[in-house]
Design an enzyme around this catalytic site. Structure first.
Site, PDB file in Angstrom:
ATOM      1  N   ARG A   1      10.153  49.266  49.217  1.00  0.00           N
ATOM      2  CA  ARG A   1      11.113  48.709  48.263  1.00  0.00           C
ATOM      3  C   ARG A   1      12.093  47.844  49.027  1.00  0.00           C
ATOM      4  O   ARG A   1      12.922  48.330  49.794  1.00  0.00           O
ATOM      5  CB  ARG A   1      11.836  49.843  47.518  1.00  0.00           C
ATOM      6  CG  ARG A   1      10.925  50.659  46.612  1.00  0.00           C
ATOM      7  CD  ARG A   1      10.295  49.827  45.528  1.00  0.00           C
ATOM      8  NE  ARG A   1       9.543  50.620  44.569  1.00  0.00           N
ATOM      9  CZ  ARG A   1       8.905  50.115  43.524  1.00  0.00           C
ATOM     10  NH1 ARG A   1       8.915  48.797  43.310  1.00  0.00           N
ATOM     11  NH2 ARG A   1       8.223  50.901  42.700  1.00  0.00           N
TER      12      ARG A   1
ATOM     13  N   GLU B   1       0.176  52.092  33.518  1.00  0.00           N
ATOM     14  CA  GLU B   1       0.742  52.155  34.861  1.00  0.00           C
ATOM     15  C   GLU B   1       0.033  53.212  35.715  1.00  0.00           C
ATOM     16  O   GLU B   1      -0.174  53.010  36.914  1.00  0.00           O
ATOM     17  CB  GLU B   1       2.242  52.456  34.784  1.00  0.00           C
ATOM     18  CG  GLU B   1       3.081  51.314  34.257  1.00  0.00           C
ATOM     19  CD  GLU B   1       3.062  50.087  35.164  1.00  0.00           C
ATOM     20  OE1 GLU B   1       2.723  50.216  36.359  1.00  0.00           O
ATOM     21  OE2 GLU B   1       3.388  48.999  34.676  1.00  0.00           O
TER      22      GLU B   1
ATOM     23  N   GLU C   1      -1.631  51.976  39.165  1.00  0.00           N
ATOM     24  CA  GLU C   1      -1.041  52.396  40.437  1.00  0.00           C
ATOM     25  C   GLU C   1      -1.785  53.543  41.105  1.00  0.00           C
ATOM     26  O   GLU C   1      -1.685  53.709  42.324  1.00  0.00           O
ATOM     27  CB  GLU C   1       0.426  52.787  40.228  1.00  0.00           C
ATOM     28  CG  GLU C   1       1.326  51.623  39.892  1.00  0.00           C
ATOM     29  CD  GLU C   1       2.789  51.901  40.207  1.00  0.00           C
ATOM     30  OE1 GLU C   1       3.155  53.071  40.382  1.00  0.00           O
ATOM     31  OE2 GLU C   1       3.562  50.920  40.274  1.00  0.00           O
TER      32      GLU C   1
ATOM     33  N   GLU D   1       2.254  46.607  46.206  1.00  0.00           N
ATOM     34  CA  GLU D   1       1.387  47.665  45.696  1.00  0.00           C
ATOM     35  C   GLU D   1       0.120  47.832  46.521  1.00  0.00           C
ATOM     36  O   GLU D   1      -0.501  48.905  46.508  1.00  0.00           O
ATOM     37  CB  GLU D   1       1.033  47.399  44.232  1.00  0.00           C
ATOM     38  CG  GLU D   1       2.207  47.577  43.280  1.00  0.00           C
ATOM     39  CD  GLU D   1       1.802  47.436  41.825  1.00  0.00           C
ATOM     40  OE1 GLU D   1       0.649  47.004  41.578  1.00  0.00           O
ATOM     41  OE2 GLU D   1       2.615  47.754  40.954  1.00  0.00           O
TER      42      GLU D   1
END
Length: 230
Positions: free
Chosen positions: A88, A117, A121, A169
């Site tokens: 992040r 999601e 993910e 990701e």
């Protein structure tokens, strides 16, 4: 000198809420103007001028107008929670998180967004869904509302049908951790992501009665930005 734990004198106590229920509630105020002062790729910055009560001076507050998000606490048959390690940039850290993402698909159902999601993910699908918790990430500066789901009865998505993860990701790493161990990591300050912290602790609490008190996956969510004014 007042000893620790002694309530303050009556004339120094804050205004009492009386018999008001402990439940957040909508509180419309007189909005005099609203202007989008910055438009970004994902969210905007809005400047509102409003009054708290008739006859009071106007106040101006700038905040992030956010589409909202969903997150998923995934539990396997062994009672382990799925954690994702992801970079992040704003905090310059690799964080342990749970699957999550924006509700940025027009007209998409909330639980359908959570399932999307989870697939994108974590390459997983789930047959058993419940609402685990709802929260605001930073209500003093953003309208972002997040709903956390509990997903169980999971299965892997066939490799040929999996989403291709790119950019940050693409670096995602996975780990299954015992739920109590993950909760201890939150309390030890080793997990900082807000959705993960709230979700893991909520799941640990809900597990005490076998998740019997959790809400239906399509339970109303009046705090989501799309529901304001409805």
């Amino acid at each position: 000198m007042t000893s620790p734990g002694t309530p303050p004198a009556a004339d120094t106590q804050p205004a009492a809420a009386g018999a008001l229920p402990v439940a957040d509630a909508a509180s419309p105020r007189d909005l005099q103007s609203s202007e989008t002062v910055y438009r970004g790729r994902i969210w905007d910055v809005v400047s509102d001028t409003f009054t708290l009560a008739p006859g009071t001076a106007p106040l101006t507050r700038d905040y992030i107008a956010h589409p909202g998000a969903v997150a998923v606490v995934v539990l396997n048959d062994q009672g382990q929670v799925l954690l994702l390690r992801q970079y992040r940039h704003p905090v310059r850290m690799d964080l342990w998180e749970i699957p999550a993402g924006l509700l940025d698909v027009e007209g998409e159902d909330f639980v359908a967004g959570a399932a999307r999601e989870l697939a994108e993910e974590a390459d997983l699908a789930a047959a058993d869904w419940h609402v685990l918790a709802d929260f605001f990430t930073s209500p003093g500066s953003s309208s972002e509302a997040i709903r956390i789901y509990l997903a169980r009865s999971i299965s892997w998505i066939p490799e040929a049908e999996r989403h291709v993860r790119t950019e940050e990701e693409a670096e995602i790493q996975f780990r299954w951790m015992d739920l109590d161990e993950a909760a201890a990591a939150v309390l030890d300050g080793r997990i900082h992501n807000p959705s993960a912290a709230v979700g893991i602790l909520a799941a640990q609490s809900a597990a005490r009665n076998g998740f019997a008190a959790l809400r239906d996956p399509r339970a109303p969510w009046p705090a989501h930005p799309s529901q304001h004014g409805q």
